[in-house]
Scaffold this motif. Structure first.
Motif: not given
Ligand code: GLN
Length: 283
Positions: A144-151, A171-176, A223-231
């Motif tokens: 999640d982008i929100s630190p409060e939500a992750l807590e 979104l996917f920026n949270a990942l390598d 999400i649709a644009e980046a999903a092929p790089d993460h599936l």
């Protein structure tokens, strides 16, 4: 004041102030505060409420009468038969979203070994952590982008005693460069212009979790644009969508993912609520 008297008074006050479910909300507040079941409230209705508890009940009633959702007042919401902690930093889990969890669960159960799942925009964690509880063979990552939500999501993981990893980011920026077998998301999808006109209760929820840009589809595009790089090959994407968004989102998914199969799934109200795309075994 007895329990029955308080319930009548609370119901009246809530219906006068425009709450959609005055009866359910009054009972819910009473059950939680008095530590009683719905049956107890009836059978022990003549019992006088101790002053300290009456004070708590009345302050909760004030908040509900002002429009605050009962889940924020009590700090919890039920979803997929599990109890989730919630606060103003996260969206309240909706029953509609159980359709997303069920679709991903059926898919996960068909995958042998230790499949991996990424839950984007996890909020309270209701989607990813329900899946962690129902499909313990899977390795689940929530972002999640929100630190409060992750807590809150991390607190829910501890309370539910499930295995999960967390990453903070957009979104996917949270990942390598990681890839997953399944990706789920219930992203913000309300068109920005519709936010001010939402039901009073929804205005207590974080705009960050609701605002999907001018047409509500911003997050689906990204999400649709980046999903092929993460599936992984043979992977699957499951997206919750709002009313009338299923067809445009399905088009986006088909345009970006090399799909072996793609389609929509209806919720219990007959609304097309989930869009999915399954990629070919070879990408
Ligand atoms: N389902 C929520 C609502 O109707 C919106 C959730 C979201 O934007 N993902 O208020």
């Amino acid at each position: 004041m007895t329990i029955t008297e308080w319930l009548t008074h609370a119901r009246d006050r809530l219906s006068r102030t425009g709450c959609p479910d005055p009866d359910i909300d009054a009972r819910w507040i009473a059950e939680d505060t008095l530590g009683m079941t719905r049956q107890d409230l009836v059978f022990e209705g003549d019992r006088a409420i101790p002053r300290a508890q009456l004070y708590t009940l009345e302050s909760m009633l004030d908040r509900r009468a002002a429009g605050e959702p009962v889940q924020y007042i009590l700090g919890s919401a039920d979803f997929m038969g599990l109890r989730f902690r919630v606060d103003h930093g996260v969206l309240i889990p909706r029953q509609d979203t159980e359709t997303l969890v069920e679709a991903a669960l059926i898919d996960l159960r068909q995958r042998p070994g230790q499949p991996t799942l990424l839950d984007l925009c996890c909020g309270s964690g209701c989607v990813g952590l329900s899946l962690a509880s129902l499909a313990p063979h899977a390795r689940i990552t929530l972002t999640d982008i929100s630190p409060e939500a992750l807590e809150i999501a991390k607190a829910n993981q501890k309370a539910l005693e499930v295995r999960a990893e967390f990453r903070q980011g957009d979104l996917f920026n949270a990942l390598d460069r990681e890839r997953f077998d399944v990706i789920t998301a219930n992203p913000p999808y309300i068109p920005s212009g519709e936010l001010p006109a939402l039901q009073r209760e929804v205005r207590f929820e974080p705009a960050l979790a609701l605002d999907g840009g001018a047409d509500g589809l911003d997050f689906y595009r990204r999400i649709a644009e980046a999903a092929p790089d993460h599936l992984n090959p043979g992977g699957a994407l499951f997206l919750e969508v709002g009313i009338r968004q299923a067809q445009p989102v399905l088009e986006l998914v088909k345009a970006h993912l090399p799909c072996a199969e793609a389609g929509t799934i209806k919720d219990l109200n007959g609304v097309e609520r989930v869009v999915f795309g399954k990629t070919r075994d070879e990408i």
